[in-house]
Scaffold this active site. Sequence first.
Site, short mmCIF file in Angstrom:
data_model
loop_
_atom_site.label_atom_id
_atom_site.label_comp_id
_atom_site.label_asym_id
_atom_site.label_seq_id
_atom_site.Cartn_x
_atom_site.Cartn_y
_atom_site.Cartn_z
CB ALA A 498 23.50 40.50 28.73
NE ARG A 501 17.05 35.79 21.55
CZ ARG A 501 17.52 36.01 20.32
NH1 ARG A 501 18.06 35.03 19.64
NH2 ARG A 501 17.46 37.20 19.78
CB THR A 552 16.03 41.90 33.60
OG1 THR A 552 16.26 41.41 34.94
CG2 THR A 552 17.36 41.93 32.87
CB ALA A 608 10.86 55.91 38.85
CD GLU A 664 4.05 45.07 33.01
OE1 GLU A 664 4.63 44.30 32.21
OE2 GLU A 664 4.66 45.92 33.68
CE LYS A 679 6.66 49.96 41.57
NZ LYS A 679 5.79 50.77 40.72
#
Length: 815
Positions: A498, A501, A552, A608, A664, A679
Amino acid sequence: MSHVVLKFGGSSLGSPAHVQRVVGHVREQATQSPVAVVVSALGGTTDSLLALLDAAQRGDSEAVTDGLEALARDTTQYELPAAVGARLEILRGELRSLLEGVRLLGEVPDGVRDRVLAYGELVASQVVASALSVSGVPAQAVDARTWLLVEGPRGLVELDASFERLRTLQAGWGDCIPVVTGFIAQRRGGGTATLGRNGSDYSATLLAQGLGADQVQIWTDVDGVLSADPKLVDDARPLEQLSYDEALELATFGARVLHRRTMLPLRQDGISLWIRNLDAPDAPGTWITPLGSNDERNATSVTSLEGQILIDLQLQTVSRGGPLAERLHRALDPVVDQLWLATHSAHGQAMSVVVPAQNQQAVLKAITEAFAGELARGELKEPKVHGGVALLTLVAEAMGRTPNVAGRLFSALGSLGINVLAIGQSASARSISCVVRQESLPQAVRRVHDAFHLAHRRASLLVLGKGTVGSAMLTQIHEQAPVLEKEHGLELRVVGLADRRRVVTDSRGLALEDWSALLEGGEQTEGPWGPVTESVLDWLAGLHEPVLVDCTASGALAGLYEAAWSRGIHVVGANKKPLTLPLGTVDRLRAARAEAHRSWSYETTVGAALPVISTLQDLLRTGDRVTRIQGSLSGTLGFLCDALSGGMALDEAVGLAMERGFTEPRPQEDLAGTDAARKALILARELGLRLELCDVQVEPLVPQALLEIEGPQEFLGALGEFGAELRARIELEAKQGRRLRYLATVELEPQPSLVVGPVFVEESHPAFALRGAASLVAFTTRRYPRQPLVVQGPGAGGDVTAAGVLADVLGIALR
Ligand code: ADP
Ligand code: ASP
Ligand code: MG
């Protein structure tokens, strides 16, 4: 030569094409031995008739008319000779008037129910006999009420009288193959009786006994008796051999493929039963014989009975009326057909009874009457009823001779956190049963089946997010899946994917070569959790070892996690947001997870794939006391600090980081230090500190005013002046042997505190030598007081994070 009886179930009589296959098998068998055929109602008819009775009783004439028309349509698909058509018309007329009577009375009088149900088998025998005759195999429809006699409220078969009538009847068949109605019989003294759901199986073996047949073949829609109900366990496998006793146990405890009494006539006359698939006639099928399989290693099958209630009875003192179990049995015998009892205490002081839910009232009434004295004197507590339970049974002929079957069964259930409400082993030691809540049944059955049958395991993943982490993970799974299957016996299926949307699902596993095209065509829904709805979760929960994999960065998925756990789904997340929500919410999440006994793995939220969280958890679990955690937790800021220390200008370093995809889209967000703060908060909370995000003292790498500039390019352009100041500072510190690092520090003593910001560290500091975007976490503890325990390495990037998520998934699936 002895007869062979061929029984065709409703599942084999669903359409004219099915009936043609039936004709083919009958014809073939008839070349080898005398044949008699038993048929059930055409697929679904008995259920329709039950619904019609219900509608008529409610007075719903419209539903009755519609239902009758639908039944008529079922038979118009067949090309029937006029005489047969006329016979069916008469049967329909009778059915109509019976239902009309029920509608007028508003109730179903004695005997009418069975007459209504008989319509199904009567029609089927006409249809099949006519199809045989038309294709040149002489056949004759036989109404079983002309020979099979039953007696009393339990409908016990009167064997001698029935077989005598059968012999007379048989004389009139001549060369015709009899096509006998299953399920129905004549009641002693007149009227129609039925043998209970799936009763045609029993009719077939009774007919075999009466005709002196040596074999019965039951033709159905599965490859024989399977190791579990295929609706619950999609890789249930067919069993080659079963003993009569095992088959009986299976049928008793819910394997719908066989009626409970089917084995009685077989056992008496040593007749063998072969269960075969009409859709796959060459499959070996299941043989039921006196010997069975004798396989000591494998349990035979796991079955379940749904729609039950559990009644607990407890004596407060020793009863004057004798042992509870025996009296209970006597009281309940007349009111329930099927009773399961378990004793909980050595002296029979406490008992549990499992009965079908529809018998609840009758059973409670019988108990209250039988124990009226004890209840009145307060010796017996009021019976306690638990609704919505199911009985799960593991059946194995050789089980009594194999150690630790119960241990394996209960540890399989325990690992799911399934609460077992009662336990019992059959006197034959051939089966062991337990009562679980209905909601946990599908998972319980699958888990027990896996524990006893599968050489390999399977996990079903619903992956959320197709960003850098999500997409890297899909590629890794695609590449790694064959190795996992071969070397670890694990089948990893991505059953759903998914994005914000859309969602695309396939319980057999999505084809990962082209997942983005699949997702394009996915279903689009908008809900609180994007396209993942409750019903998607319900579906996922029904698959093997379901895992929700959150790749996500959404802050709105706490509710989704809870909904997943409550359905028995594990959660693996690379998403930091759910762990940094307000404490109240995170507490609630942790409680929900614990209650569901599911996993929540989030190793990749800090550093990670580096083992940061697990190292911390191991330290704490083994009793160490952490006094300080310090780390360079942001790959972007680590990269910038390293570049700056190497002499690069700030705007140039930020530009390079952007170019390499280390930031970002708005680099301001990285430079603000929020990611590092998140974190650090995750680590602090892991330590048990009750801190919120707003308690973290964050000093951004550049002044706040600069961070407020909107566009990335404008931001870069504005960095010059501060960059120069920073440069000067860095050079000054370098002269003292110190380097710029962006660190998070969790301090437990003297006060818990959490500080995130730029720091100049000395050469002796573990972060001094950090290179590029590497991450580092240093744990100072009681065991490591001076030289901290350091975890260090590449701590950012799609590939490593994805590998970490995959490792978390495997941690669950290979447990
Ligand atoms: P028929 O109409 O041929 O009598 P049923 O529907 O009565 O067929 O019985 C066959 C069905 O029983 C299968 O389609 C399967 O869904 C179900 N079933 C439940 N448990 C088992 C099991 N252990 N083995 C085989 N089938 C089972
Ligand atoms: N038609 C009946 C039922 O559906 C009997 C049978 O199929 O064996 O239960
Ligand atoms: Mg059946």
